[in-house]
Design a protein around this motif. Structure first.
Motif, PDB file in Angstrom:
ATOM      1  N   ARG A   1      -3.193  -1.994  -7.001  1.00  0.00           N
ATOM      2  CA  ARG A   1      -3.976  -0.988  -7.717  1.00  0.00           C
ATOM      3  C   ARG A   1      -5.381  -0.822  -7.135  1.00  0.00           C
ATOM      4  NH1 ARG A   1      -5.236  -3.136 -13.050  1.00  0.00           N
ATOM      5  NH2 ARG A   1      -7.141  -3.805 -12.015  1.00  0.00           N
ATOM      6  N   ASP A   2      -6.034  -1.945  -6.781  1.00  0.00           N
ATOM      7  CA  ASP A   2      -7.453  -1.891  -6.433  1.00  0.00           C
ATOM      8  C   ASP A   2      -7.782  -2.203  -4.981  1.00  0.00           C
ATOM      9  OD1 ASP A   2      -7.899  -1.326  -9.111  1.00  0.00           O
ATOM     10  OD2 ASP A   2      -8.365  -3.400  -9.628  1.00  0.00           O
ATOM     11  N   GLY A   3      -6.791  -2.566  -4.184  1.00  0.00           N
ATOM     12  CA  GLY A   3      -7.059  -2.954  -2.799  1.00  0.00           C
ATOM     13  C   GLY A   3      -7.527  -1.794  -1.944  1.00  0.00           C
ATOM     14  N   ALA A   4      -8.577  -2.028  -1.184  1.00  0.00           N
ATOM     15  CA  ALA A   4      -9.112  -0.991  -0.288  1.00  0.00           C
ATOM     16  C   ALA A   4      -8.060  -0.548   0.725  1.00  0.00           C
ATOM     17  CB  ALA A   4     -10.349  -1.507   0.430  1.00  0.00           C
ATOM     18  N   CYS A   5      -7.196  -1.468   1.123  1.00  0.00           N
ATOM     19  CA  CYS A   5      -6.169  -1.127   2.122  1.00  0.00           C
ATOM     20  C   CYS A   5      -5.164  -0.127   1.584  1.00  0.00           C
ATOM     21  CB  CYS A   5      -5.451  -2.391   2.589  1.00  0.00           C
ATOM     22  SG  CYS A   5      -4.669  -3.327   1.262  1.00  0.00           S
ATOM     23  N   MET A   6      -5.051  -0.026   0.282  1.00  0.00           N
ATOM     24  CA  MET A   6      -4.131   0.938  -0.307  1.00  0.00           C
ATOM     25  C   MET A   6      -4.654   2.367  -0.159  1.00  0.00           C
ATOM     26  SD  MET A   6      -1.643  -0.772  -1.239  1.00  0.00           S
ATOM     27  CE  MET A   6      -1.429  -2.513  -1.066  1.00  0.00           C
ATOM     28  N   TRP A   7      -5.920   2.474   0.223  1.00  0.00           N
ATOM     29  CA  TRP A   7      -6.561   3.791   0.355  1.00  0.00           C
ATOM     30  C   TRP A   7      -6.897   4.113   1.798  1.00  0.00           C
ATOM     31  CZ3 TRP A   7      -5.847   6.236  -3.956  1.00  0.00           C
ATOM     32  CH2 TRP A   7      -5.697   5.484  -5.121  1.00  0.00           C
TER      33      TRP A   7
END
Length: 111
Positions: free
Chosen positions: A31-37
């Protein structure tokens, strides 16, 4: 700071996450990981001429990420020494050394 102390301090920093269930860690990182974005900034860091492209990627992707510790804890629990890439703002070599310190801290070095 000697290298062993550096990696030991990383392992010690994760102690507060020891009782957190893996599913909770996974949900938090997803939900909050920078890598997800990363798709919002698709350009990879410039690693030309560098001997440490994973370190550059870690610095670039994980900068300001609020779940780096949870990411690293999750990675240590699920994959340990054998994973590739950047996790918890650490490149492979750094993460493997930190994993050994974490494993020693958590279970006396038993695999």
């Amino acid at each position: 700071m000697p290298e062993d102390d550096f990696y030991g301090s990383i392992a010690a920093r994760l102690d507060y996450l020891e009782a957190v269930p893996p599913g909770v860690l996974s949900d938090l990182v997803t939900r909050d990981g920078a890598c997800m974005w990363v798709t919002a900034h698709p350009a990879e860091p410039d690693s030309a001429g560098s001997g440490f492209p994973d370190r550059e990627a870690a610095a670039h992707i994980c900068a300001g990420c609020g779940v780096r510790d949870a990411c690293l804890e999750l990675e240590f629990r699920t994959e340990g020494f054998d994973t590739l890439g950047v996790w918890g703002a650490l490149a492979e070599d750094d993460r493997r050394a930190a994993y050994l310190a974490w494993r020693e801290r958590r279970n006396g070095g038993r695999s």
